[in-house]
Design an enzyme around this catalytic site. Structure first.
Site, mmCIF file in Angstrom:
data_model
loop_
_atom_site.group_PDB
_atom_site.id
_atom_site.type_symbol
_atom_site.label_atom_id
_atom_site.label_comp_id
_atom_site.label_asym_id
_atom_site.label_seq_id
_atom_site.Cartn_x
_atom_site.Cartn_y
_atom_site.Cartn_z
ATOM 1 C CD GLU A 1 0.811 4.317 -8.676
ATOM 2 O OE1 GLU A 1 0.308 3.293 -8.172
ATOM 3 O OE2 GLU A 1 0.146 5.161 -9.285
ATOM 4 C CG ASP B 1 -4.434 -3.452 -3.635
ATOM 5 O OD1 ASP B 1 -4.412 -2.959 -4.778
ATOM 6 O OD2 ASP B 1 -3.825 -2.974 -2.664
#
Lengths: 440, 273
Positions: B58, B69
């Site tokens: 990824e 995040d």
């Protein structure tokens, strides 16, 4: 479920729930899907429950100090060349319009059985209102606030702490409102079972823009009646400052379907539109997804969010609520801007002419009106302007930024750091007017 | 064109999972932020990860406001953006990975895809040799426009499933996903807490009742032990923050070696089950 039951103005929205034209939606991680569905449900149930409206009404009146007055500001009117009616949200409990939304969402939090609320805040007004409601309802409260905003709105940090809230200074990104929202979203994703994210502006994923609009609509419900009773008829224009746009959408809501009334939102243009240091999202931005909805935002060609700038922490935000984007795109709303300097001018003149120290946010609307109102609206036009908050929180920042010495520094010798930093040579005699372009 | 791109993204991803399965282990999916710490080292880190046993990559396209995040990936994003790197630069680095014989997916936020225009973004990802994309803030209810473009270009779209997702949503997630279904290992953002087996295992089992796609678990997997634990019940194990941390700590030139060392550990973990 139908859009009609959720919305106050069904024919103005498209069929797709949670959208205003092409703006709005729910661009959030899957982890929040349950919480948003639950919130939509709780809001529907509350709308159908007369006890909810009754309790909200009682709190608004007896705790919050509503209705707030509509006041004809004669001296300001004379200077502006238009008739200025101030909707005095600054007189509501906690000193701004923010409690209107917070009390309603706190009731929803209780209905959902959640013991904890989190909030973002820019100027601290929404944080203070949330901390207030959390104290009243016995909820745990965490407020995320950009570290830069904590500095420039220190008074409100202290107020939140006194009210029992935990204030978390956010050091990431630009250390202002947008970063506080990111951090609140991260908290919400982590603690969604126990926590309601009490969003303070008419932004975020559906159903927040609609809930905030409906809860802030009390501003224009009152002003409609008050204007008819005190001035007669309807105003020529309704004006409010726009950051995320909660006071503005509440101020506009009842007038949207009255085409004779112009709807004017004033954004913060910082050092000027085109300067690269502005927060005038609708004037300068483009369609983008930010903080859970499709709206207009200040982003670069890659979609990276650009730092906003405004002297006012409450308007220092590179996005705007989706309903405003939609009102702007249809032409129903007119979105203009006022610079930092315009706002400081409005701040000073409202204080001097009316004995009302405004928050820097609505001072943008006043500043615009003083400089452009007569030309834009015509001589003697009748205007309702939402005075969305009081300016006590801004005094230190204004003295520093504008370099105004009101005599405090002299009286106390070595003044507080905030006062000492900014004024330098701009010092003038107490009682005299300040620096050049700010001179009335 | 490498031979790999003659298959569409979903098929390439399916092959990678199938290969791991024949080796009786879970697939290891490795996340790194594009152009971190810089373009050349980033390329070297991805290559090192594949050499050390990553099955699928990824590649994170940085966004200024990464809502899902935690601090480690936020800081990596910030670092890359402050270096003045644009999405075009990142796609160029990504295109340089096409010789790697593992499917690679872009992971970014919907604002990036939307601002570029879904059609153009899908074209560019496909041209860079990517097999698919993960957009964590694009839920199925808003995904129609993107899916049209992704499908047109043969890109897989991996949707996230959460322990709070209703069965109705899991059914739709299973139906709309291609490549795999990404089961989030905890309630929270990347790189902060450890995977919660109590939440995740039942989620993986629920997802399986709605789809035949592989189910991979990410968010909260950080080391060999947690990779091994997740590999007992999932088809794939996704590791991001701890790899980004390994890339970022210490002398930049040592980043590929540090990444390789961690990936070897994780690869041993996913085979332990």
């Amino acid at each position: 479920m139908s859009t009609t039951s959720l919305s106050g103005s069904p024919e103005l929205e498209t069929a797709r729930e949670g959208y205003f034209g092409r703006f709005g939606g729910q661009y959030v991680p899957e982890a929040l899907s349950g919480a948003l569905t639950q919130l939509v449900g709780a809001w529907h149930d509350a709308q159908a429950d007369p006890a909810f409206e009754a309790e909200l009404d009682d709190l608004r009146r007896n705790y919050g100090g509503r209705p707030t007055p509509l006041y004809l500001a004669s001296r300001l009117s004379e200077e502006a060349g238009v008739e200025v009616w101030l909707k005095r949200e600054d007189l509501a409990h906690t000193g701004s319009h923010k409690l209107n939304n917070v009390v309603g969402q706190a009731l929803l939090t209780r209905r959902m059985g959640k013991p904890r609320v989190i909030a973002e805040t820019g100027a601290g007004q929404h944080g203070v209102a949330t901390a207030t409601a959390a104290a009243l309802f016995g909820l745990e409260c965490v407020v995320y606030m950009g570290a830069e905003d904590c500095r420039r709105q220190r008074l409100n940090v202290v107020r939140m702490q006194l009210l029992g809230a935990t204030v978390v200074p956010v050091e990431s990104g630009t250390r202002t409102l947008k970063d506080a929202i990111n951090e609140a979203m991260r908290d919400w994703v982590t603690n969604v079972d126990s926590t309601h994210y009490l969003i303070g502006s008419a932004m975020g994923p559906h159903p927040f823009p609609t809930i905030v609009r409906e809860l802030q609509k009390i501003i224009s419900i009152e002003s409609t009646e008050q204007f008819a009773a005190q001035a007669g008829g309807i105003p020529d224009a309704v004006i409010a400052c726009v950051g995320g746009g909660s006071n503005a959408i509440g101020s506009f809501a009842e007038w949207i379907e009255v085409p004779e009334v112009r709807i004017i939102g004033i954004e913060a243009a910082g050092e000027g539109v085109g300067s690269g240091r502005s927060a005038a999202t609708i004037s300068e931005g483009r369609e983008a997804v930010l903080h859970g909805s499709r709206s207009i935002a200040l982003v670069d060609d890659d979609g990276q969010v650009l730092p906003a700038h405004s002297v006012s922490a409450g308007l220092d935000y590179p996005g705007v609520g989706p309903e405003h984007a939609w009102l702007a795109s249809t032409g129903r709303g007119t979105y203009l801007s006022a610079t930092d300097e315009d706002a400081l001018h409005g701040f000073r003149r409202t204080s001097e002419l009316e004995g009302i120290i405004p928050a820097l946010e609505p001072a943008h609307a006043v500043g615009w009106l003083l400089r452009h109102g007569k030309a834009e609206l015509g001589d003697g036009a009748r205007v309702v302007l939402t005075m969305s908050g009081r300016g006590d929180k801004d005094v230190d920042e204004v003295v520093e930024v504008a370099g105004w010495d009101v005599g405090v520094a002299k009286a106390f010798g070595a003044a507080s750091p905030g006062v000492q930093d900014g004024h330098g040579e701009a010092t003038v005699e107490p009682g005299g007017a300040a620096g050049t372009e700010l001179q009335p | 064109m490498t031979p790999a791109t003659s298959l569409d993204g979903s098929a390439r991803i399916a092959e990678a999972f199938a290969r791991a399965k024949t080796e009786d282990r879970a697939a290891l999916i490795v996340y790194l932020t594009a152009c971190y710490p810089d373009a050349a080292l980033s390329k070297a880190c991805f290559e090192a990860a594949v050499d050390a046993g990553a099955d699928i990559l990824e590649v994170g396209i940085p966004f200024s406001d990464p809502m899902m995040d935690g601090p480690v990936i936020q800081a990596a994003n910030q670092h890359v953006l402050e270096a003045g790197t644009t999405v075009t630069d990142q796609l160029e680095m990504i295109a340089s990975l096409r010789h790697l014989e593992v499917p690679t997916l872009a992971m970014t936020y919907v604002t990036i895809a939307d601002t570029r225009g879904y059609a153009r973004f899908a074209d560019e990802l496909a041209e860079a040799g990517l097999a698919g994309v993960i957009l964590p803030d694009l839920p199925i209810s808003e995904a129609e426009g993107w899916l049209t473009e992704a499908t047109r270009r043969g890109l897989a779209t991996v949707f996230l499933a959460s322990s709070v997702s209703t069965d109705e949503r899991l059914e739709a997630i299973g139906r709309r996903s291609s490549g795999w279904v990404y089961a989030t290992g905890l309630m929270g953002v990347t790189g902060v807490k450890s995977v919660s087996a109590a939440l995740t295992r039942p989620l993986v089992e629920r997802v399986r009742t709605h789809t035949d796609l592989p189910v991979a678990v990410g968010i909260g997997v950080r080391d060999r032990a947690s990779a091994a634990e997740v590999a007992r019940y999932a088809d794939g194990v996704i590791v991001g923050s701890s790899i980004v941390r390994a890339a970022g700590e210490g002398d930049p030139s040592g980043a590929p070696d540090r990444v390789a060392a961690l990936v070897r550990e994780l690869r041993a973990g996913v085979a332990e089950r």
